[in-house]
Motif scaffolding. Structure first.
Motif, PDB file in Angstrom:
ATOM      1  N   LYS A   1       0.833  -1.208   0.000  1.00 58.38           N
ATOM      2  CA  LYS A   1       0.000   0.000   0.000  1.00 58.38           C
ATOM      3  C   LYS A   1       0.869   1.261   0.000  1.00 58.38           C
ATOM      4  O   LYS A   1       0.510   2.265  -0.615  1.00 58.38           O
ATOM      5  CB  LYS A   1      -0.920  -0.009   1.216  1.00 58.38           C
ATOM      6  CG  LYS A   1      -2.008  -1.072   1.152  1.00 58.38           C
ATOM      7  CD  LYS A   1      -2.899  -1.023   2.393  1.00 58.38           C
ATOM      8  CE  LYS A   1      -4.007  -2.075   2.302  1.00 58.38           C
ATOM      9  NZ  LYS A   1      -4.882  -2.070   3.520  1.00 58.38           N
TER      10      LYS A   1
ATOM     11  N   HIS B   1       1.816   2.389  -3.549  1.00 60.74           N
ATOM     12  CA  HIS B   1       0.771   3.127  -4.275  1.00 60.74           C
ATOM     13  C   HIS B   1       0.518   4.492  -3.650  1.00 60.74           C
ATOM     14  O   HIS B   1       0.231   5.457  -4.378  1.00 60.74           O
ATOM     15  CB  HIS B   1      -0.509   2.297  -4.324  1.00 60.74           C
ATOM     16  CG  HIS B   1      -0.368   1.036  -5.126  1.00 60.74           C
ATOM     17  ND1 HIS B   1      -0.290   1.031  -6.506  1.00 60.74           N
ATOM     18  CD2 HIS B   1      -0.248  -0.266  -4.733  1.00 60.74           C
ATOM     19  CE1 HIS B   1      -0.139  -0.213  -6.948  1.00 60.74           C
ATOM     20  NE2 HIS B   1      -0.119  -1.023  -5.886  1.00 60.74           N
ATOM     21  N   SER B   2       0.658   4.599  -2.324  1.00 61.34           N
ATOM     22  CA  SER B   2       0.456   5.890  -1.660  1.00 61.34           C
ATOM     23  C   SER B   2       1.512   6.895  -2.108  1.00 61.34           C
ATOM     24  O   SER B   2       1.210   8.072  -2.328  1.00 61.34           O
ATOM     25  CB  SER B   2       0.515   5.722  -0.139  1.00 61.34           C
ATOM     26  OG  SER B   2      -0.582   4.983   0.336  1.00 61.34           O
TER      27      SER B   2
ATOM     28  N   LYS C   1       3.154   6.936  -4.988  1.00 65.59           N
ATOM     29  CA  LYS C   1       2.904   7.332  -6.368  1.00 65.59           C
ATOM     30  C   LYS C   1       1.725   8.303  -6.449  1.00 65.59           C
ATOM     31  O   LYS C   1       1.765   9.276  -7.213  1.00 65.59           O
ATOM     32  CB  LYS C   1       2.649   6.084  -7.230  1.00 65.59           C
ATOM     33  CG  LYS C   1       3.870   5.166  -7.336  1.00 65.59           C
ATOM     34  CD  LYS C   1       3.571   3.923  -8.137  1.00 65.59           C
ATOM     35  CE  LYS C   1       3.547   4.172  -9.623  1.00 65.59           C
ATOM     36  NZ  LYS C   1       4.874   4.502 -10.165  1.00 65.59           N
ATOM     37  N   GLN C   2       0.699   8.064  -5.645  1.00 63.83           N
ATOM     38  CA  GLN C   2      -0.447   8.978  -5.640  1.00 63.83           C
ATOM     39  C   GLN C   2      -0.066  10.345  -5.080  1.00 63.83           C
ATOM     40  O   GLN C   2      -0.482  11.380  -5.600  1.00 63.83           O
ATOM     41  CB  GLN C   2      -1.591   8.386  -4.811  1.00 63.83           C
ATOM     42  CG  GLN C   2      -2.846   9.258  -4.822  1.00 63.83           C
ATOM     43  CD  GLN C   2      -3.937   8.711  -3.933  1.00 63.83           C
ATOM     44  OE1 GLN C   2      -3.804   8.733  -2.707  1.00 63.83           O
ATOM     45  NE2 GLN C   2      -5.002   8.201  -4.534  1.00 63.83           N
TER      46      GLN C   2
ATOM     47  N   GLU D   1       6.054  -3.069  -8.040  1.00 60.07           N
ATOM     48  CA  GLU D   1       5.514  -3.166  -6.681  1.00 60.07           C
ATOM     49  C   GLU D   1       6.209  -4.287  -5.916  1.00 60.07           C
ATOM     50  O   GLU D   1       6.591  -4.115  -4.747  1.00 60.07           O
ATOM     51  CB  GLU D   1       4.009  -3.401  -6.734  1.00 60.07           C
ATOM     52  CG  GLU D   1       3.377  -3.540  -5.351  1.00 60.07           C
ATOM     53  CD  GLU D   1       1.876  -3.790  -5.429  1.00 60.07           C
ATOM     54  OE1 GLU D   1       1.306  -4.322  -4.447  1.00 60.07           O
ATOM     55  OE2 GLU D   1       1.258  -3.458  -6.466  1.00 60.07           O
TER      56      GLU D   1
END
Length: 763
Positions: free
Chosen positions: A573, A576-577, A579-580, A625
């Motif tokens: 997680k 992805h956090s 990258k966001q 990932e």
């Protein structure tokens, strides 16, 4: 540029060293000019020198009651400690029985010179004895039961008469009784450095084998000391050579030092013609200082009992204030005290106070105030006045409240403030126009400071939010919310349920208003499952260019990423956090983390990616990932679980080496004063300014901008487009300015410098 006005120094750090008494300095000067002969020479000049040296020795023996014991002059306490330890252990080695286990004992609050020396000689001599610290109780008294149990197998025991940090003195009579009842033959050394002139000593009436002393702790010059050796104690020369001191300690004698000591001893022996105060007078001085400190800091806590400590030492802590803050405050008032804490986020605790079992905050925040027996009533009165003035100055930073002072006399708060508790950070953003304030990641130890700040500045919180559930400390959010936001309904992290819903780049987000700014909540799971990032922006439609600050908790730390090996963590997680977050705020927005382990204040994704291959790989697509998860596990495996009293929330990806910074010093001041391009930044706190103003002191750079370290991140954000100007940072000593310069240079300020030595060496 304007020069500083000289203000008389109030020196209250006598346990570290003392000024040379004028009479002693004159005696030393006379010895250098007139009585300069070598005591080993047989001509008249040499004989006069030898006579003065022996007169000094005789006065010392009379003062200390040495009887038949030897008294050898040394270079200071450290040499005396080595002499005693080496002499005792060499003799003890002769009586070691094969197969038997031995120990060496020392007091847990002993000066580090003792245990370090014991370890050294234990190894050099091949004794292989177990070195054990004797515990102390909450009052600093040595554990006599421990001694009784351990001393039968002890080759040597080392204790101290008076502790240098707390002034606690030991009951030498009870201590001796315990030692000798259980081991009549073990060698006993007592560090008497802080006892000279403060506690009565009759050494020949004890079984103390070795007692080192130091001259500079009692108004003599540095480089002179002496050691008492009991007549029956073994002795090994620590320094061999020309055979001076009757062959006991070689090296040409320090005649100026002897002459100074001679005066000191004479005064200690002749109370009628001495500048040294009586024990009763010193006690009065202590009570006056205690009263002044208590009036100045009503919540002050003294770290030792006055019942078993000398009157000349006060060790204290003030709730809500770090030792560094108090040191800077006292120094601004030209009062010299000392601290057991290092000036960095890697908090150094007092091992003495730790051994006494005091709470961690007292150990980390301790201040030592100490004076010598030559203290005068005038100096005490001036110190008390200055202490009160120093405390009053704290109202300018809203660190203390004073109802008699007008609110417009205080520094108004508009923008971001970073408060620290060890390596943990609390962030406060105030909007001056609306008098609204946002509090993020509040620490419980800062609760009172935050409440004082809100009351002093008349600010109303709109939200008090945690960026995640903290594992390393209890949040201070609940207590603050109960006081200031009783009617507000919010989730477990403090985010208001009444927040607006918005869409940004196809992502559903929550938002609340703060004056003309918006605070946007972004879920950032990874470090913990409930981690969030809070984006403070002036335009929600242009987050990349208009976000002032991103409060990212422990997702991104300076020099690291937040650990992901908690039960509620997920490195998948986090991938992805990250990258966001980059998608929303871009590479240059300032990140405000929950921890700052290396005094770097703030960072950005660009600055971190430049030194963090793991982050750089995730943001630039170089790592999948799965690869990120694998590498993150390797990173977390390197975690050092504690720093000070805190759990580490991230492992360093780099050693965070500091950059070299251009330095100016006092010799450059005239040149700097003529420059029209240099911009001065004075990073002292507002109360330091206020205090020096009230004392009539002009700062060196009258045209400087005041940017306290607590408001540095706000300044960096406001000057993102002015990174090429020549900024010169200045503070009291040069230590803070160097740290800030390194932080700014890392963030792209390309023409940064600081004033080495600060105001202290430039006035």
């Amino acid at each position: 540029m304007s020069q500083a006005i000289h203000l008389s120094q109030i020196y209250l750090d006598a346990n570290a060293t003392t000024p040379v008494l004028p009479q002693a300095a004159q005696a030393a000067l006379t010895a250098m000019e007139d009585l300069f002969g070598n005591p080993s020479s047989s001509h008249i000049t040499g004989l006069k020198a030898k006579n003065m040296m022996e007169q000094t020795r005789q006065r010392a023996k009379t003062l200390l009651g040495t009887g038949k014991g030897k008294l050898i002059f040394t270079s200071g306490a450290t040499e005396g400690i080595q002499t005693g330890i080496l002499s005792g252990l060499i003799k003890a080695r002769e009586n070691i029985e094969p197969g038997k286990n031995y120990s060496i004992l020392y007091g847990a609050t002993e000066h580090k010179a003792v245990p370090n020396s014991l370890e050294h000689w234990n190894s050099i001599l091949g004794l292989n004895a177990e070195i054990k610290a004797i515990p102390v109780d909450s009052l600093g008294n040595l554990d006599l039961e421990f001694i009784a149990r351990e001393v039968p197998n002890a080759l040597m025991i080392c204790t101290m008469a008076v502790n240098n940090e707390t002034g606690v003195y030991q009951d030498l009579q009870r201590l001796e009784q315990t030692i000798r009842e259980h081991n009549a033959d073990t060698f006993w050394m007592v560090d008497c450095v802080q006892a000279l002139g403060k506690r009565p000593l009759k050494l020949s009436e004890t079984s103390i084998d070795y007692a080192p002393f130091s001259g500079h702790k009692l108004y003599a010059p540095k480089g002179i000391g002496f050691i008492y050796i009991r007549d029956s104690a073994p002795f090994t020369s620590f320094i061999a050579g020309g055979g001076q001191e009757g062959g006991l300690r070689s090296g040409t004698e320090n005649l100026p030092g002897f002459a100074a000591l001679n005066v000191i001893f004479e005064m200690l022996l002749d109370h009628e013609n001495s500048c040294f105060s009586t024990a009763e007078k010193l006690e009065q001085y202590r009570q006056q200082l205690v009263s002044s400190l208590t009036a100045a800091f009503p919540e002050i806590v003294f770290n030792h009992s006055f019942e078993n400590s000398v009157a000349t030492t006060l060790n204290f802590a003030v709730p809500g204030f770090s030792s560094k803050e108090l040191m800077d405050l006292f120094d601004a008032a030209n009062i010299r005290v000392s601290s057991g804490s290092a000036c960095s986020s890697k908090v150094t605790r007092s091992f003495v106070l730790d051994a006494m079992g005091l709470p961690a905050w007292q150990s980390e925040s301790a201040i030592r105030l100490s004076f010598g027996p030559a203290m005068t009533q005038t100096e005490v009165d001036e110190a008390c006045d200055r202490i009160q003035l120093a405390a009053s100055a704290l109202t300018h930073s809203c660190l203390m409240l004073d109802d008699t002072q007008l609110s417009d006399d205080r520094t108004p708060l508009d923008g971001l403030v970073q408060l620290r508790g060890g390596a943990s950070c609390t962030w406060i953003y105030a909007d001056l126009k609306t008098k609204q304030v946002l509090i993020i990641d509040p620490l419980p130890e800062l609760e009172k400071r935050i409440n004082t700040l809100l009351e002093c500045q008349q600010l109303a919180p709109i939200a008090i939010i945690d960026t995640h559930g903290h594992a390393d400390h209890i949040s201070g959010r609940v207590a603050l919310a109960q006081k200031h936001l009783k009617q507000q309904k919010c989730d477990h992290l403090g985010w208001p349920e009444s927040s607006a819903k918005i869409q940004i780049d196809g992502i559903a987000l929550d938002m609340i208003k703060l004056g003309e700014l918006s605070l946007v909540k972004v879920a950032s799971p990874g470090h913990t499952d409930d981690s969030i990032s809070l984006l403070l922006t002036s335009d929600i439609t242009k987050l990349k260019s208009s976000t002032h600050f991103a409060f990212c908790g422990d997702t991104v730390l300076m020099g690291s990423l937040g650990r992901t090996n908690f039960e509620s963590s997920s490195s998948n997680k986090m991938f992805h956090s990250l990258k966001q977050l980059e998608q929303l705020i871009g590479p240059n927005t300032l990140l405000c983390a929950s921890h700052d382990y290396n005094n770097e204040f703030t960072t950005s994704l660009m600055a971190e990616a430049a030194r963090n291959p793991l982050l750089e790989g995730a943001l630039n697509g170089k790592l999948s990932e799965a690869e990120f998860v694998t590498e993150k596990a390797h990173l977390d495996a390197n975690l050092n679980d504690e720093v000070g009293t805190e759990i580490m929330c991230g492992a360093y990806t780099t050693d965070c080496q500091k950059m070299a910074i251009k330095e100016y010093d006092a010799s450059n001041l005239q040149q700097l004063a003529q420059s029209e391009t240099i911009k001065w930044i004075d990073i002292r706190e507002p109360h330091e300014y206020a205090l020096q103003h009230s004392l009539g002191i002009k700062t060196m750079a009258s045209d400087s901008i005041n940017v306290p370290m607590t408001r540095l991140v706000q300044f960096i954000q406001q000057h993102q487009d002015d990174k090429s100007s020549e900024w010169v940072l200045v503070c009291r000593s040069g230590s803070r300015s160097l740290v800030v310069a390194q932080a700014m240079q890392r963030l792209g300020f390309s023409n940064i410098a600081h004033l080495k030595g600060g105001y202290a060496l430039s006035s």
